[in-house]
Enzyme design. Sequence first.
Site, PDB file in Angstrom:
ATOM      1  N   GLU A  76      -3.901   4.870  17.661  1.00  0.00           N
ATOM      2  CA  GLU A  76      -2.474   4.635  17.853  1.00  0.00           C
ATOM      3  C   GLU A  76      -1.933   5.657  18.848  1.00  0.00           C
ATOM      4  OE1 GLU A  76      -0.343   3.258  14.077  1.00  0.00           O
ATOM      5  OE2 GLU A  76      -1.636   4.867  13.389  1.00  0.00           O
ATOM      6  N   HIS A 128      -7.063  -0.389   5.651  1.00  0.00           N
ATOM      7  CA  HIS A 128      -7.188  -1.166   6.896  1.00  0.00           C
ATOM      8  C   HIS A 128      -8.594  -1.090   7.509  1.00  0.00           C
ATOM      9  CE1 HIS A 128      -2.972  -1.220   6.386  1.00  0.00           C
ATOM     10  NE2 HIS A 128      -2.650  -0.166   7.090  1.00  0.00           N
ATOM     11  N   LYS A 135       0.840  -1.190   0.000  1.00  0.00           N
ATOM     12  CA  LYS A 135       0.000   0.000   0.000  1.00  0.00           C
ATOM     13  C   LYS A 135       0.873   1.237   0.000  1.00  0.00           C
ATOM     14  CE  LYS A 135      -1.771   1.724   3.989  1.00  0.00           C
ATOM     15  NZ  LYS A 135      -0.854   2.467   4.874  1.00  0.00           N
TER      16      LYS A 135
HETATM   17  C1  BG6 Z   1       0.387   1.443   8.244  1.00  0.00           C
HETATM   18  C2  BG6 Z   1       0.278   2.941   8.300  1.00  0.00           C
HETATM   19  O1  BG6 Z   1      -0.200   0.957   7.071  1.00  0.00           O
HETATM   20  O2  BG6 Z   1      -0.283   0.882   9.374  1.00  0.00           O
HETATM   21  C3  BG6 Z   1       0.851   3.471   9.602  1.00  0.00           C
HETATM   22  O3  BG6 Z   1       0.989   3.504   7.201  1.00  0.00           O
HETATM   23  C4  BG6 Z   1       0.211   2.792  10.788  1.00  0.00           C
HETATM   24  O4  BG6 Z   1       0.699   4.877   9.692  1.00  0.00           O
HETATM   25  C5  BG6 Z   1       0.261   1.277  10.624  1.00  0.00           C
HETATM   26  O5  BG6 Z   1       0.898   3.184  11.951  1.00  0.00           O
HETATM   27  C6  BG6 Z   1      -0.524   0.581  11.705  1.00  0.00           C
HETATM   28  O6  BG6 Z   1      -0.288  -0.794  11.616  1.00  0.00           O
HETATM   29  P1  BG6 Z   1      -0.101  -1.680  12.915  1.00  0.00           P
HETATM   30  O7  BG6 Z   1       0.118  -3.062  12.397  1.00  0.00           O
HETATM   31  O8  BG6 Z   1       1.076  -1.104  13.658  1.00  0.00           O
HETATM   32  O9  BG6 Z   1      -1.363  -1.530  13.675  1.00  0.00           O
END
Ligand code: BG6
Length: 513
Positions: free
Chosen positions: A241, A265, A173
């Site tokens: 996050e 996502h 992505k």
């Molecule tokens: C990524 C985004 O696709 O997913 C990030 O570019 C984000 O900004 C991340 O922090 C979150 O993924 P995970 O697996 O850490 O929850």
Amino acid sequence: MSTPLTNTAKRLVHGDKAPSCNLVIFGAGGDLTRRLLMPALYNLVRTGLLPDRFSLIGVDRQDLTDEGFRDRLDQSVRSFASEKSYSVEFDETHWKHLLSQVSYVRGDFNDPDLYRTLKQRLDGENRNHATSENAIFYLAVASRFFGLVVDHLGQAGLVEEGPERYRRVIIEKPFGNDYESARALNQQILRTLHEDQVYRMDHFLGKETVQNIMVKRFANGIFEPLWNRNHIDHVQITVAETVGVESRAGFYEATGAMRDMVPNHVFQLLALICMEPPNSFCADAIRTEKTKALDAVHVINPLTDIVRGQYRNGSRDGKDLKGYREEDGIQPESLNETYVAMKLGVDSWRWSGVPFYLRTGKRMAQRSTEISIEFKRPPFSLFRDTQTEELEPNTLILKLQPDEGASLAFGAKIPGPAIQLGQVHMDFHYKDYFQNAPSTGYETLIYDCMIGDATLFQRADSVEAGWRIVQPYLDLCKAQPDALLEFYPAGGQGPTKADALLETSGRKWRKLS
Ligand code: BG6
């Protein structure tokens, strides 16, 4: 379509060792390769799923020898392999074996010579190490190179399949940056590749807990009868996050929370909750239902359905946190969003009238990815005259990360002579039942590509369906960059205005604490 390609590679069953293949990683010098792909390959070799006859060819612009590349990987895998958290010893034997299968090709992604060299290298691997002619090209590169690399692969004859060989391309992505660019990219790559050669990556689908949403829904009898507008009041999807923009200012300024997280996502989670049961567990049956679910989602009305925010300075656990505009590499007057919340409706028999509230943000109070399904209250309260704690409606919470599990909230009688009601939870934690294997989340996805199972990858129509929903919002922000922008303190719950999305109908967000 330039050449009729057939993929007759034998379909394998999950858990078998993958068939012999070559993996070519474009962008091998980058972060993704170091932090996630190599540790994932190491986990695969350790668990016996990587083919015995395997080769990995790293491709990038840096001037590195095979040895230099292997040294880099060696250092990063030792620091990123996830054993530490699982108290497993680092497996030197398997790692050294994997490293001995690694080589490097230096080149410019736009130079036809690079692809000629790759062709020779792949032929050499096959001749010298009998790795077979199967090849996966992993595009771990900036999105502007996706179409270009695929064009070159096609022109060099690198993606032609045959009875004894598959050729597949994994594309990271972001797949496009709006509806039109995603469509154009699909058209471009599908001039060279068949859809079944394309594996569009969304790493959320590699998470065990995300895959488990389907198992919860379709392998259990108790949930599905309740899974509709007759019983569900609303659904909340949260991807919060605690991290800020980290060292990705350039990427994030051009992307923002919406493009970074939502059409991919967050909508994948939405699709798994909304989809109808597929006819079978095969990739296309599942992907068709997911796309149908996204096709039924109303296009966002940016004036009524959405709140966007940017974090300003704040604090968490007594620690001061910078505002977004003070972060390294960010414009001091940036109008980029680090948070979005939205209300969506779904035009389907199952979901008509049920609101879906989605939010994602950086620098929030807590890291939490969860889906909460709030059920309707009983039609009439028998206990309205008894003393009750404040009873919340029955809620099923699917916890995806960092606490993996599920929880069901319901009312119970507080012991004693009087009828008094209290709220209780039935909790399930993965760690209490299953032993987790070290994982970066990419193991399943790389392995699935090797065995030709595209279930956990996005199909062209699904990617376009996601962008279609958010396009009016992107158009508004393009025309008026400061539109709708709210500010929220770092370490908090997000902009207070986001509460109004729910409050107007008497609902509220689950608190991040
Ligand atoms: C990524 C985004 O696709 O997913 C990030 O570019 C984000 O900004 C991340 O922090 C979150 O993924 P995970 O697996 O850490 O929850």
